[in-house]
Write a protein that holds these residues in place. Sequence first.
Motif, mmCIF file in Angstrom:
data_model
loop_
_atom_site.group_PDB
_atom_site.id
_atom_site.type_symbol
_atom_site.label_atom_id
_atom_site.label_comp_id
_atom_site.label_asym_id
_atom_site.label_seq_id
_atom_site.Cartn_x
_atom_site.Cartn_y
_atom_site.Cartn_z
ATOM 1 N N MET A 1 0.817 -1.199 0.000
ATOM 2 C CA MET A 1 0.000 0.000 0.000
ATOM 3 C C MET A 1 0.856 1.255 0.000
ATOM 4 O O MET A 1 0.470 2.255 -0.559
ATOM 5 N N LYS A 2 2.013 1.220 0.616
ATOM 6 C CA LYS A 2 2.868 2.401 0.680
ATOM 7 C C LYS A 2 3.333 2.867 -0.686
ATOM 8 O O LYS A 2 3.774 3.979 -0.829
ATOM 9 N N THR A 3 3.277 2.025 -1.702
ATOM 10 C CA THR A 3 3.780 2.404 -3.011
ATOM 11 C C THR A 3 2.856 3.367 -3.740
ATOM 12 O O THR A 3 3.285 4.023 -4.669
ATOM 13 N N PHE A 4 1.595 3.482 -3.352
ATOM 14 C CA PHE A 4 0.667 4.356 -4.049
ATOM 15 C C PHE A 4 0.930 5.823 -3.762
ATOM 16 O O PHE A 4 0.730 6.670 -4.600
ATOM 17 N N CYS A 5 1.336 6.139 -2.562
ATOM 18 C CA CYS A 5 1.491 7.518 -2.156
ATOM 19 C C CYS A 5 2.942 7.796 -1.794
ATOM 20 O O CYS A 5 3.654 6.920 -1.305
ATOM 21 N N ILE B 1 1.798 8.674 12.645
ATOM 22 C CA ILE B 1 1.421 9.415 13.853
ATOM 23 C C ILE B 1 0.724 8.517 14.871
ATOM 24 O O ILE B 1 0.233 7.455 14.534
ATOM 25 N N GLY B 2 0.672 8.988 16.111
ATOM 26 C CA GLY B 2 -0.002 8.264 17.182
ATOM 27 C C GLY B 2 0.997 7.655 18.141
ATOM 28 O O GLY B 2 2.189 7.570 17.866
ATOM 29 N N SER B 3 0.488 7.219 19.283
ATOM 30 C CA SER B 3 1.383 6.708 20.318
ATOM 31 C C SER B 3 1.162 5.231 20.639
ATOM 32 O O SER B 3 1.808 4.711 21.537
ATOM 33 N N GLY B 4 0.309 4.564 19.910
ATOM 34 C CA GLY B 4 0.052 3.155 20.193
ATOM 35 C C GLY B 4 1.124 2.240 19.638
ATOM 36 O O GLY B 4 1.867 2.608 18.730
ATOM 37 N N ASP B 5 1.183 1.024 20.182
ATOM 38 C CA ASP B 5 2.142 0.045 19.683
ATOM 39 C C ASP B 5 1.500 -1.322 19.419
ATOM 40 O O ASP B 5 2.184 -2.312 19.205
ATOM 41 N N LEU B 6 0.180 -1.352 19.384
ATOM 42 C CA LEU B 6 -0.546 -2.604 19.163
ATOM 43 C C LEU B 6 -0.554 -3.003 17.685
ATOM 44 O O LEU B 6 -0.500 -4.174 17.343
ATOM 45 N N GLY B 7 -0.631 -2.023 16.807
ATOM 46 C CA GLY B 7 -0.682 -2.250 15.366
ATOM 47 C C GLY B 7 -0.751 -0.922 14.653
ATOM 48 O O GLY B 7 -0.606 0.137 15.269
ATOM 49 N N LYS B 8 -0.975 -0.977 13.348
ATOM 50 C CA LYS B 8 -1.050 0.247 12.548
ATOM 51 C C LYS B 8 -2.254 0.187 11.618
ATOM 52 O O LYS B 8 -2.615 -0.877 11.116
ATOM 53 N N ILE B 9 -2.846 1.356 11.401
ATOM 54 C CA ILE B 9 -3.917 1.522 10.424
ATOM 55 C C ILE B 9 -3.388 2.450 9.339
ATOM 56 O O ILE B 9 -2.973 3.569 9.620
ATOM 57 N N ILE C 1 -0.477 6.938 8.593
ATOM 58 C CA ILE C 1 -0.310 5.695 9.331
ATOM 59 C C ILE C 1 -0.632 6.022 10.784
ATOM 60 O O ILE C 1 0.076 6.801 11.424
ATOM 61 N N PHE C 2 -1.720 5.452 11.271
ATOM 62 C CA PHE C 2 -2.138 5.693 12.656
ATOM 63 C C PHE C 2 -1.660 4.527 13.519
ATOM 64 O O PHE C 2 -1.969 3.368 13.224
ATOM 65 N N ARG C 3 -0.919 4.835 14.572
ATOM 66 C CA ARG C 3 -0.447 3.811 15.512
ATOM 67 C C ARG C 3 -1.574 3.503 16.498
ATOM 68 O O ARG C 3 -2.100 4.397 17.137
ATOM 69 N N MET C 4 -1.911 2.229 16.592
ATOM 70 C CA MET C 4 -3.096 1.782 17.311
ATOM 71 C C MET C 4 -2.808 1.476 18.780
ATOM 72 O O MET C 4 -1.853 0.780 19.099
#
Length: 157
Positions: A1-5, A11-19, A78-81
């Motif tokens: 997905m990163k190749t499109f943009c 951003i965000g402070s979570g470490d459970l996963g990424k959106i 990229i939101f850190r969950m």
Amino acid sequence: MKTFCRRWLDIGSGDLGKIYVEVIGCDGLPNKDMDLVKSGNKTDSFVSLVYEDVIAKTDIIDDCLSPRWLPWMQRAFIFRMMHTSSNLHIAVFDFDPGFADDHDICGKISIDLANLVSGTEYLLVSTAWTAWTYPNFAELFLRARSHFPVVSVKIAI
């Protein structure tokens, strides 16, 4: 997905996963810049995204009721969950310059991300609605993916 943009904002402070969220475009936005003095003035669109502890904004596209955010523009996040049950809140605004952030809302949605399968890419088409746009609905196009790292657990017996 990163190749499109080309420009991803992590951003965000979570470490459970990424959106991963990419704002592609909108169709049918209401004209919030109708002005009798300046004919042809239209909505100056931007999208604001709120997820857990962060707020992110796309670039502004001037005078367009069906904007498209191109790969070199700020449109990808990229939101850190922190929690798997958090919703992503998205609103489309008409940018109004001035001292305060007194922008006109064009529509808003809330997306439940709990059902996203890790590693699967989704193209989301959603109707953004507010009382001010009814009965005309605007559509919002997003690309989204979640990623949860594989965790191995060792149990001592």
